[in-house]
Every structure is written in C-alpha cells, then in structure tokens.
Design an enzyme around this catalytic site. Structure first.
Site, PDB file in Angstrom:
ATOM      1  N   HIS A 150     -15.172  12.872  15.551  1.00 62.82           N
ATOM      2  CA  HIS A 150     -14.314  13.985  15.110  1.00 62.82           C
ATOM      3  C   HIS A 150     -14.177  14.958  16.272  1.00 62.82           C
ATOM      4  O   HIS A 150     -14.410  14.597  17.424  1.00 62.82           O
ATOM      5  CB  HIS A 150     -14.886  14.628  13.837  1.00 62.82           C
ATOM      6  CG  HIS A 150     -16.303  15.078  13.956  1.00 62.82           C
ATOM      7  ND1 HIS A 150     -16.643  16.385  14.181  1.00 62.82           N
ATOM      8  CD2 HIS A 150     -17.471  14.381  13.922  1.00 62.82           C
ATOM      9  CE1 HIS A 150     -17.967  16.481  14.248  1.00 62.82           C
ATOM     10  NE2 HIS A 150     -18.477  15.284  14.109  1.00 62.82           N
ATOM     11  N   ALA A 151     -13.787  16.179  15.979  1.00 61.82           N
ATOM     12  CA  ALA A 151     -13.434  17.110  17.063  1.00 61.82           C
ATOM     13  C   ALA A 151     -14.562  17.370  18.060  1.00 61.82           C
ATOM     14  O   ALA A 151     -14.357  17.333  19.268  1.00 61.82           O
ATOM     15  CB  ALA A 151     -12.941  18.429  16.467  1.00 61.82           C
TER      16      ALA A 151
END
Lengths: 331, 90
Positions: B15-16
């Site tokens: 994810h980020a």
C-alpha cells in the site's frame, strides 16, 4: 521565548490602548493622576466589597479594583456614617487603580483619599458585567505568553500559514506571489506570536511602524497596502500551519505520502508543519496554496492521504482474495 | 542488468507506505529499476506506479536493475521486500 509579562504595563498604558468599538473600555481618569504610572501586574479583577466592610484577609490588592453599584452604595453609606477607616486601609495597599463602572462617580472623600494615596481612580460608562468581560479579555491578551519568530505570516484561503526558513530561501518572494494571487499578508520578517487561551496562536507584525512593508531583494522596501490595496493585508491571524522552506537536500527523505503528520511546538502549542524543499523549477506558492486547501480538507474530516491508502488496502485485500480463490485446486 | 525474484511477505501488501519506502530507496540509485508482476512492469521510482501493481500478500515480484550500481540497487530493494517493510508478516 521572551518574558511572559509585558515590561511594565501601567494604568496609563491601559488608558491609552487603541481599542475598537466592541472592545473599547471608555475609561477616564477622575482622580489620582499622580499614580497613573502604577503597574498592573496581574490580569485580574477584584470586587472590593469585603475589603470595604473591613475584612482585609486575603485581600487581592494587586488586582484592578472594580466598584459597581453595590460597592458604591456601601461607600455612600460609610460616607453618611462618617467612617472613612476602611477606605483609608484600602489605599494603604498599593492597589494599581480603582475603577467605577456604570458612570458612577466616587464621593469627594473617596477622591481625596485616592489623591492623597496617589492611586488613580477611573470611571467607565460600561456596566460592571460588560466591563469585566472586556478588560479581562484585553488583559489576558496583553499578559499572554509571547515570542517572536523570523518568518512571514500569510493568510491563504483563510488558513494562517507561517513561512519559516533560512534567510534567502525565498520566504518573502513566496509571500509576494501569494499576495499577487489574491491572498493576504499579515506580517513580514518579524512575526510576534501570542498564545491566547492556552491553545490559539495569534500572529501579528511585531511593530506598527514596519506595518505591511516587505523587503524584496533587488527591489528594496515595498508597501504592500499601497501596491495591492487594503484587501491584500490583515492585522492579525491565527497560525494554523507552519511551512518550513529549505534548500533541497538530496540526502534528506521528504514526505511523499503525507500520512505522517509533523508538528512543531510554538509556546507549548503543537502546530502542523510541512517541510517543503525548494529548488529551481518548483513553484512554491502553488504548493503552499495546495497545502492550505489540504489543511482545510483535513479540518473538515477528509484526509486525502489516509483515504487514498484505505482504498488501496481494500483493493489489495480483494485482489488477495481473488488470487486465493483462483489458486485453489478444488474449484 | 540484474534480475532478482522476491515475494510479498507483509500481510497488508504494497500500500502507500511500503510503496513510498521502495521509491525512496530506489531513488538513491542511478540505475533504472523496475518491478514486474504478472507481466506488468513499472518504474520502481514512482510511488503511484508501484501502488498500481496491486501487489498483495504472497505475490511474486521480479526486480530488474540496469545501470552502474545495478547489483546494490536490486539487493537493496529485495532486502526491503524481505524485511516486510517493518509491518506485520503474513
């Protein structure tokens, strides 16, 4: 941090404060002018009812003494009885000043005693309630912890942004471009910050004479009010975001997601902070504008970076489930 | 050119935050670094690119690096994947 107490705030200073309509105290001195140099040391009021009745234990003599209708009625009763003892005891303390509200006038004997003791007697047309509210607000402003910071304070889309950074990094130029784009200058170079109510940081220019002038390298001193009009300036503004401009350091890791929120401490209050690397070709004013709008979104409860990541996580989770499903041998 | 294979070990996938860690590591090297999953090949220096790989837990990733510091670059990226980005491992 510079000292918490203003250096010698006197009764005369209180009288000569420049206050606008809703803050005006409407004070006039009616007796004891000699004592106008007396210092106000605490931002508090006292109603001297008990003291006048002769009870001087725990007498808060160092506060402003406020005489309302009750105190005045009691004073005239004392006058009628011819007993001036407790008034004289009152003036034996070094009280900063006595203030009569609702345009009440001190009696002749009270004025004489004040004159003798060199204690200023002030009269205001406001009633006690209104006067107390206003004067406490004003005094707490004056006595608020304060500091000065080298930087530029601008208002961008309604958010007070303090630009800080080393000299020559482009704070003033950034501010100038922001003004050009319709935002407002609060203070350039030296920003005086007061901590109001323990949680609000109010920033303003440190000096009225400097006003809204800016120094731009290559141009010299310019007057923002004259150049951009009165809409381009503001007297004071709460500081809601600090942008630290710095020369781009290739070895430093800059935030690229925006989920870790940096804060900086000013007068014990935590303010969100962004570190913005500057290098040729980066349009800093646009970045500041965007930061301001993003800050407004956050205040409204929308956190772009967090929501983005939540979406990604949900998506990854569903991808994961799909993979597991298709990799089963028995479907 | 160096090619290494690795697997996503952290439960949450890329994810980020992991994607930012990859990009920030990749950017320190002058080599061109790519990540490849299921035939999609993206630049490891782009955060958004890495996210679009949809690299969930257990996915296989091929790291390729090409340039003067290709070996160090590929090893550094692989080490990141192996460490699970300091997150909970699956």
């Amino acid at each position: 941090m510079i000292g918490n107490e203003p250096k010698g705030f006197t009764v005369l200073d209180l009288l000569s404060l420049e206050l606008k309509e809703q803050n005006a105290l409407d004070l006039t001195c009616v007796a004891g002018r000699a004592g106008l140099g007396r210092q106000i040391t605490v931002p508090d009021l006292n109603r001297p009812g008990l003291a006048l009745a002769g009870f001087y234990e725990s007498f808060a003599w160092n506060r402003l003494q406020v005489f309302g209708r009750g105190e005045c009625a009691y004073l005239s009763k004392l006058d009628a009885e011819g007993s001036h003892g407790s008034v004289e005891t009152l003036f034996s303390y070094d009280v900063p000043c006595c203030i009569f509200t609702s345009s009440l006038r001190p009696s002749v004997s009270f004025s004489e005693a004040a004159e003798k003791a060199g204690c200023p007697v002030l009269v205001t047309s406001l009633n006690s309630n209104e006067f107390s509210g206003r004067v406490l607000r004003i005094l707490s402003d004056i006595f608020a912890p304060k500091t000065t910071i080298h930087g530029v304070l601008v208002e961008v889309f309604g958010i007070g942004i303090l630009l800080v950074g080393d000299s020559g990094v482009g704070k003033s130029e950034t501010a100038l471009e922001l003004i050009e784009r319709g935002h407002r200058l609060v203070a350039d170079d030296v920003v005086e910050i007061r901590c109001v109510n323990g949680s609000i940081l109010m920033g303003q220019g440190a000096n009225k004479v400097i006003g809204h002038h800016m120094e731009i390298r290559g141009l010299g001193i310019i007057n923002i009010t004259h150049l951009y009009g009165v809409g381009a300036i503001r007297d004071k503004k709460q500081i809601q975001l600090v942008c630290q401009l710095e020369d781009w350091d290739p070895d430093k890791v800059y935030d690229r997601i925006g989920m870790d929120e940096l804060t900086t401490d000013i007068l014990g209050v935590k303010v969100p902070m962004l570190e913005i690397p500057v290098k040729p070709g980066r349009n800093i004013p646009i970045i500041i504008e965007t930061a301001s709008m993003n800050e407004r979104l956050k205040k409204m409860g929308y956190h772009s970076a967090k929501e983005f990541n939540q979406n990604i996580m949900r998506w990854l989770e569903s991808e994961n489930a799909r993979t597991l499903y298709f990799s089963r041998d028995d479907y | 050119m160096v090619e290494l294979e690795t697997t996503i070990r952290n439960r949450a996938g890329i994810h980020a935050r992991p994607s930012a860690m990859i990009a920030q590591t990749a950017i320190k090297f002058s080599s061109r670094i790519f990540l490849e999953k299921n035939g999609n090949k993206i630049n490891a220096k782009s955060i958004m690119g890495i996210i679009t790989l949809a690299a969930s837990f257990g996915s296989k990733i091929r790291i390729t690096a090409d340039g003067s510091d290709e070996v160090a670059a590929a090893e550094a990226i692989k080490a990141l994947f192996e460490s699970g980005f300091n997150e909970e491992l699956g």
